[in-house]
Design a protein around this motif. Structure first.
Motif, PDB file in Angstrom:
ATOM      1  N   ALA A 188       7.664  -4.333  -1.809  1.00 56.02           N
ATOM      2  CA  ALA A 188       6.332  -4.212  -2.683  1.00 56.02           C
ATOM      3  C   ALA A 188       5.587  -5.388  -2.622  1.00 56.02           C
ATOM      4  CB  ALA A 188       6.284  -3.183  -3.621  1.00 56.02           C
ATOM      5  N   LEU A 189       6.378  -6.393  -3.035  1.00 57.04           N
ATOM      6  CA  LEU A 189       5.926  -7.678  -3.272  1.00 57.04           C
ATOM      7  C   LEU A 189       5.058  -8.408  -1.967  1.00 57.04           C
ATOM      8  CD1 LEU A 189       8.537  -9.347  -5.483  1.00 57.04           C
ATOM      9  CD2 LEU A 189       6.477  -8.337  -6.341  1.00 57.04           C
ATOM     10  N   GLU A 210      15.706   1.943  -4.390  1.00 57.17           N
ATOM     11  CA  GLU A 210      14.550   1.682  -5.332  1.00 57.17           C
ATOM     12  C   GLU A 210      14.558  -0.085  -5.469  1.00 57.17           C
ATOM     13  OE1 GLU A 210      17.251   3.727  -6.174  1.00 57.17           O
ATOM     14  OE2 GLU A 210      15.971   5.582  -6.101  1.00 57.17           O
ATOM     15  N   LEU A 211      15.539  -0.564  -5.300  1.00 55.24           N
ATOM     16  CA  LEU A 211      15.497  -1.994  -5.524  1.00 55.24           C
ATOM     17  C   LEU A 211      14.953  -2.463  -4.183  1.00 55.24           C
ATOM     18  CD1 LEU A 211      16.026  -4.534  -6.912  1.00 55.24           C
ATOM     19  CD2 LEU A 211      18.379  -4.684  -5.876  1.00 55.24           C
ATOM     20  N   LYS A 212      15.121  -2.049  -2.963  1.00 63.09           N
ATOM     21  CA  LYS A 212      14.489  -2.550  -2.074  1.00 63.09           C
ATOM     22  C   LYS A 212      13.065  -2.348  -1.851  1.00 63.09           C
ATOM     23  CE  LYS A 212      18.435  -1.322   1.096  1.00 63.09           C
ATOM     24  NZ  LYS A 212      18.865  -0.605   2.251  1.00 63.09           N
ATOM     25  N   GLN A 213      12.810  -1.145  -2.258  1.00 62.26           N
ATOM     26  CA  GLN A 213      11.318  -0.904  -2.427  1.00 62.26           C
ATOM     27  C   GLN A 213      10.421  -1.513  -3.189  1.00 62.26           C
ATOM     28  OE1 GLN A 213      11.407   0.992   0.455  1.00 62.26           O
ATOM     29  NE2 GLN A 213       9.623   1.956  -0.423  1.00 62.26           N
ATOM     30  N   ARG A 214      11.209  -2.069  -4.525  1.00 58.49           N
ATOM     31  CA  ARG A 214      10.557  -2.962  -5.322  1.00 58.49           C
ATOM     32  C   ARG A 214      10.342  -4.484  -4.747  1.00 58.49           C
ATOM     33  NH1 ARG A 214      13.818  -2.703 -10.577  1.00 58.49           N
ATOM     34  NH2 ARG A 214      13.892  -5.032 -10.091  1.00 58.49           N
ATOM     35  N   ILE A 215      11.464  -5.000  -3.895  1.00 55.13           N
ATOM     36  CA  ILE A 215      11.188  -6.151  -3.294  1.00 55.13           C
ATOM     37  C   ILE A 215      10.138  -6.124  -2.260  1.00 55.13           C
ATOM     38  CG2 ILE A 215      12.812  -7.799  -1.906  1.00 55.13           C
ATOM     39  CD1 ILE A 215      15.247  -7.008  -3.385  1.00 55.13           C
TER      40      ILE A 215
END
Length: 101
Positions: free
Chosen positions: A32-33, A25-30
């Motif tokens: 996404a930017l 989930e953290l990888k996906q948030r990073i």
């Protein structure tokens, strides 16, 4: 983009560098930017931030906003507000522009 951990147990035993895993989930948030971003390299002569931003905006004419970040050494990150602008520019806009932008 699929997230695949490519590390096997042998690689995890290497103590010559620090390694840690990030939750999916953290990888996906990073990521996404940066999903609608490109890195631009200026060749030939150095140009300023405002000059490049204005020239690329006029050349590419995005329908949404376009942010430009100077990374130094004539590298810039261009972030598009609208993902369709990003896709259109990758497929249909010029990348090499004469001697000068």
């Amino acid at each position: 983009m699929e997230d695949q951990d490519v590390f096997d147990d042998e690689e995890l035993e290497d103590k010559s560098f620090l390694m840690f895993r990030l939750p999916y989930e953290l990888k996906q948030r990073i990521r996404a930017l940066w999903v609608s971003s490109i890195i631009v390299k200026v060749f030939g002569q150095s140009v300023g931030y405002h000059y490049l931003h204005q020239k690329l905006h006029n050349l590419w004419n995005p329908t949404g906003g376009m942010e430009c970040i100077d990374l130094g050494h004539d590298f810039f990150v261009i972030i598009f507000e609208i993902p369709t602008d990003f896709q259109f520019i990758l497929r249909h806009r010029p990348w090499f522009v004469g001697v000068r932008i």
